[in-house]
Design a protein around this motif. Structure first.
Motif, short mmCIF file in Angstrom:
data_model
loop_
_atom_site.label_atom_id
_atom_site.label_comp_id
_atom_site.label_asym_id
_atom_site.label_seq_id
_atom_site.Cartn_x
_atom_site.Cartn_y
_atom_site.Cartn_z
N LEU A 2 0.83 -1.21 0.00
CA LEU A 2 0.00 0.00 0.00
C LEU A 2 0.86 1.26 0.00
O LEU A 2 0.51 2.26 -0.65
N TYR A 3 1.99 1.22 0.70
CA TYR A 3 2.85 2.41 0.74
C TYR A 3 3.32 2.78 -0.67
O TYR A 3 3.18 3.93 -1.10
N ASN A 21 -3.57 -10.32 0.31
CA ASN A 21 -4.90 -9.99 -0.20
C ASN A 21 -5.94 -10.87 0.50
O ASN A 21 -5.88 -12.09 0.36
N PRO A 22 -6.89 -10.29 1.24
CA PRO A 22 -7.91 -11.11 1.90
C PRO A 22 -8.72 -11.97 0.93
O PRO A 22 -9.17 -13.07 1.30
N LEU A 25 -4.70 -4.53 8.71
CA LEU A 25 -3.91 -3.63 9.56
C LEU A 25 -2.68 -3.12 8.81
O LEU A 25 -2.30 -1.95 8.93
N GLY A 26 -2.04 -4.00 8.06
CA GLY A 26 -0.88 -3.59 7.28
C GLY A 26 -1.24 -2.54 6.24
O GLY A 26 -0.49 -1.58 6.03
N ALA A 27 -2.42 -2.70 5.61
CA ALA A 27 -2.86 -1.72 4.62
C ALA A 27 -3.10 -0.36 5.26
O ALA A 27 -2.69 0.68 4.72
N ILE A 28 -3.74 -0.36 6.42
CA ILE A 28 -4.01 0.90 7.11
C ILE A 28 -2.70 1.59 7.50
O ILE A 28 -2.53 2.80 7.32
N ARG A 79 -6.57 -3.41 0.29
CA ARG A 79 -6.12 -2.25 -0.48
C ARG A 79 -7.18 -1.14 -0.48
O ARG A 79 -6.86 0.05 -0.46
N SER A 80 -8.47 -1.54 -0.51
CA SER A 80 -9.55 -0.55 -0.50
C SER A 80 -9.84 -0.03 0.90
O SER A 80 -10.21 1.13 1.06
N LEU A 81 -9.67 -0.90 1.89
CA LEU A 81 -9.97 -0.49 3.27
C LEU A 81 -8.96 0.52 3.80
O LEU A 81 -9.34 1.52 4.43
N GLY A 82 -7.68 0.28 3.58
CA GLY A 82 -6.64 1.15 4.12
C GLY A 82 -6.83 2.61 3.73
O GLY A 82 -6.89 3.50 4.60
#
Length: 282
Positions: A51-52, A102-103, A129-132, A226-229
């Protein structure tokens, strides 16, 4: 003649590959293993890095395109960023956690009994959590640009209905998860020694190709984390209004891919072999 037929029949009985046994539905014993927590940590860090880099790429392109529409990496570069990072991170983490990142991929592998329910749940939590956290880093480093350029959040583009967006996410995730199943199929890896080395490549290319097709529609999710973060860090109402699309679509696509690969492709091969065994003179 009978001996030759018997030998040929025996060759079909002795497969040159072995399917691993199904993972236990609930494997509490995993909770006592350090290797399990190491895998969960690997999923967290990999999704953070994913995500970063990708959200930073999206925001960087939008900031450049505002001054000059012809500058920046464009949608092609964004697609390369997503596909390339998946290639790199699957390569790095496949031997530790399986490289899900990826969930939806985790969900598909759970339905196929490749991972237990305990592992699937903790993987999904770690990925989200990692995505956020990954998007949080982007926001902290690019605070002046983050909110201005949409925070990398997925939203349904103007002019498209929710049904079109949902369909795009379902089909896009189907392509990705189907590629994951095909690239990691024990039959293929047993017969082609070079395949394990190349596993991250088709998966990364699947992500790249799907992004080319669906960036104009949904910004391309195919990954609920990816969408949640970005939705959490950006907090815009539109990104939350459309959030259900980026969960329902990927999970549906993953379920369809798991069913297709496990119960259509693999079951069809087993059925054909069973027919041959029942009538060796065919």
């Amino acid at each position: 003649m009978a001996k030759e037929e018997a030998a040929e029949h025996a060759s079909f009985r002795n497969k040159d590959y072995h399917d691993p046994p199904p993972a236990p539905l609930v494997d509490v014993a995993e909770l006592a293993k350090w290797s399990f927590y190491r895998a969960v940590i690997a999923e967290f860090v990999a999704t953070l890095l994913f995500l970063y880099v990708t959200v930073m790429t999206v925001i960087g392109y939008k900031s450049q395109a505002e001054a000059d529409p012809c500058s920046g990496v464009g949608n092609l570069g964004i697609a390369w960023a997503f596909g390339g990072m998946i290639f790199v991170l699957v390569y790095c983490t496949a031997g530790v956690s399986g490289g899900h990142i990826n969930p939806a991929v985790t969900f598909g592998l759970f339905l196929a009994r490749k991972v237990s329910l305990v592992r699937a749940i903790l993987y999904m939590v770690a990925q989200c959590l990692g995505a956020i956290c990954g998007v949080g880093l982007v926001k902290s480093f690019q605070h002046s640009y983050y909110d201005r350029y949409g925070g990398g959040a997925n939203e349904l583009a103007t002019g498209y209905s929710a049904g079109v967006g949902l369909g795009a996410e379902i089909i896009g995730t189907f392509v990705l998860v189907y590629t994951v199943f095909s690239a990691t199929d024990p039959k293929r890896t047993a017969r082609d020694s070079y395949v394990p080395v190349l596993v991250p490549l088709p998966i990364g290319f699947a992500v790249f190709m799907v992004h080319l097709a669906t960036i104009p529609i949904t910004g391309t999710g195919i990954n609920p984390a990816r969408s949640l973060g970005p939705a959490v860090m950006y907090g815009h109402r539109k990104s939350w209004d459309d959030q259900w699309i980026f969960w329902a679509g990927p999970f549906t696509g993953a379920a369809l891919a798991a069913f297709y690969h496990q119960f259509v492709l693999r079951a069809a091969a087993a059925e054909a072999l069973g027919t041959f065994r029942s009538n060796p003179h065919v």
